[in-house]
Design a protein around this motif. Sequence first.
Motif, PDB file in Angstrom:
ATOM      1  N   ALA A 215       0.861  -1.441   0.336  1.00  0.00           N
ATOM      2  CA  ALA A 215       0.083  -0.116  -0.081  1.00  0.00           C
ATOM      3  C   ALA A 215       1.140   1.127  -0.135  1.00  0.00           C
ATOM      4  O   ALA A 215       1.935   1.292   0.451  1.00  0.00           O
ATOM      5  N   LYS A 216       0.228   2.582  -0.790  1.00  0.00           N
ATOM      6  CA  LYS A 216       0.919   3.086  -0.410  1.00  0.00           C
ATOM      7  C   LYS A 216       1.230   4.255   0.540  1.00  0.00           C
ATOM      8  O   LYS A 216      -0.017   4.483   1.706  1.00  0.00           O
ATOM      9  N   GLN A 217       2.467   4.703   1.224  1.00  0.00           N
ATOM     10  CA  GLN A 217       2.876   5.291   2.766  1.00  0.00           C
ATOM     11  C   GLN A 217       3.241   6.403   2.499  1.00  0.00           C
ATOM     12  O   GLN A 217       3.776   6.375   2.269  1.00  0.00           O
ATOM     13  N   PRO A 218       1.913   6.969   3.662  1.00  0.00           N
ATOM     14  CA  PRO A 218       2.260   8.548   2.999  1.00  0.00           C
ATOM     15  C   PRO A 218       2.918   9.775   4.452  1.00  0.00           C
ATOM     16  O   PRO A 218       3.137   8.667   4.669  1.00  0.00           O
ATOM     17  N   ASN A 219       3.808  10.173   3.921  1.00  0.00           N
ATOM     18  CA  ASN A 219       5.017  11.057   4.851  1.00  0.00           C
ATOM     19  C   ASN A 219       5.914  10.123   5.336  1.00  0.00           C
ATOM     20  O   ASN A 219       5.677  10.549   6.984  1.00  0.00           O
ATOM     21  N   THR A 220       6.071   9.147   4.817  1.00  0.00           N
ATOM     22  CA  THR A 220       6.836   8.605   5.035  1.00  0.00           C
ATOM     23  C   THR A 220       8.026   9.197   5.526  1.00  0.00           C
ATOM     24  O   THR A 220       9.303   8.887   6.470  1.00  0.00           O
TER      25      THR A 220
ATOM     26  N   ALA B  71      -6.275   1.693   7.875  1.00  0.00           N
ATOM     27  CA  ALA B  71      -4.736   1.456   9.374  1.00  0.00           C
ATOM     28  C   ALA B  71      -3.819   1.782   7.176  1.00  0.00           C
ATOM     29  O   ALA B  71      -2.955   2.654   7.617  1.00  0.00           O
ATOM     30  N   LYS B  72      -4.249   1.067   6.395  1.00  0.00           N
ATOM     31  CA  LYS B  72      -2.621   1.350   5.559  1.00  0.00           C
ATOM     32  C   LYS B  72      -2.891   3.224   5.386  1.00  0.00           C
ATOM     33  O   LYS B  72      -1.828   3.396   5.598  1.00  0.00           O
ATOM     34  N   SER B  73      -3.710   3.735   5.616  1.00  0.00           N
ATOM     35  CA  SER B  73      -3.411   4.819   4.996  1.00  0.00           C
ATOM     36  C   SER B  73      -2.275   5.927   6.129  1.00  0.00           C
ATOM     37  O   SER B  73      -1.777   6.901   6.140  1.00  0.00           O
ATOM     38  N   ARG B  74      -2.017   5.545   7.569  1.00  0.00           N
ATOM     39  CA  ARG B  74      -1.892   5.872   8.510  1.00  0.00           C
ATOM     40  C   ARG B  74      -0.251   5.140   8.118  1.00  0.00           C
ATOM     41  O   ARG B  74       0.540   5.821   8.807  1.00  0.00           O
ATOM     42  N   VAL B  75       0.167   4.550   7.702  1.00  0.00           N
ATOM     43  CA  VAL B  75       1.442   3.546   7.032  1.00  0.00           C
ATOM     44  C   VAL B  75       2.508   5.247   6.993  1.00  0.00           C
ATOM     45  O   VAL B  75       2.284   6.332   6.418  1.00  0.00           O
ATOM     46  N   GLY B  76       3.346   5.240   7.810  1.00  0.00           N
ATOM     47  CA  GLY B  76       3.963   6.170   8.221  1.00  0.00           C
ATOM     48  C   GLY B  76       4.111   7.459   9.326  1.00  0.00           C
ATOM     49  O   GLY B  76       4.713   8.300   9.460  1.00  0.00           O
ATOM     50  N   MET B  77       2.950   7.150  10.607  1.00  0.00           N
ATOM     51  CA  MET B  77       2.634   8.270  11.294  1.00  0.00           C
ATOM     52  C   MET B  77       3.169   7.155  11.974  1.00  0.00           C
ATOM     53  O   MET B  77       3.223   6.066  12.754  1.00  0.00           O
ATOM     54  N   PRO B  78       3.722   8.204  13.731  1.00  0.00           N
ATOM     55  CA  PRO B  78       4.583   7.821  14.598  1.00  0.00           C
ATOM     56  C   PRO B  78       3.627   7.280  15.451  1.00  0.00           C
ATOM     57  O   PRO B  78       2.405   8.036  15.842  1.00  0.00           O
TER      58      PRO B  78
END
Length: 346
Positions: A7-12, A238-245
């Motif tokens: 999945a695409k990872q935003p803001n990583t 949840a996949k849209s939150r990949v990269g969040m701290p």
Amino acid sequence: MASHRRAKQPNTRYASVLTVTAAAAVAISTQSASADPLPDPNKKGVKAQVDRLYEEATQATEKYNGAKEKADGLEKQVGDLQDAAARKQGELNEMRNRLGSIAAGQYRAGGLDPSIQLLLSTQPDTYLEKASDLDRLSSRQAEELDEFQAQQRELQQQRTQATRKLKDLEDTRTELGKKKKEIQGKLAEARRLLNTMTAKERASMVAEEDRANRSSARADLGNEASASQRAAAAFNAAKSRVGMPYVWGATGPNSFDCSGLTSWAFRQAGVGIPRTSQAQASAGTRISSMSALKPGDLVIMRSDLSHVGFYAGNGQILHAPKPGAQVRYESMARSGMPFMWGVRIS
């Protein structure tokens, strides 16, 4: 069902270049929750000590989350009881005024004995009709008195319940304060230890986090479908939150602890699940075998049930792992956390 592959990872980008020291400082100032395995207590070295402190902090976080959920529930119960008591008091005031008016009217109409009033009456038939009405009025008054007393007892019960709940709330808030202090103390100690590391040691830890993030970006999730539309919707959130701290006590949308991520994701799918990993462990149908897991199932980790994430497919978990880390995919086999069971939310 669409493929779950990578999945695409935003803001990583920003998370991958954080130094270990800076990541720890963020964890202290904002808050963090449940992650990897307890390192060997006999193992020496600053990294081992930091890992252990992070682990202890994440376990304490789930206890904090449970106490916070309990406090929120008690606050609502106290508010409801106080509102109900206020309404009941208003009803009693109205009944008291009504009974007082009836009593005053009877007093003003009193005087002669009813038998003498009948003898002296110039219209006996009219008097008898009034006497009959008075009997009915007295009967209604007696019923109202009984109801008034019953309402008084109910009001007292509501006030007693509210007092008890307030005491429970006070105790729970005290527990919350202790857990918060414990977590912050462990994270502060971790930061102190990180500040004692050499440049080489820090670079090694940063490189380790970078490897984990790169591995997450390359994760092969396979093409297996979720068990239900709700699970698929939650997993997609949840996949849209990949990269969040990772931040202890956080429930999104831009930072999470482990159970904060799973509960937030299911809310986006219109499903309410409990806040803590321990409670989520009993929130649906238990899946005992890892081979039976489907993408979007909850994965319960550690013997104390203090960690939770999403099964992502192909042996991968999507989770918020620990302080200083970010939401990412990881191999369950390499996580170092024992798998307990899965939970399917239908």
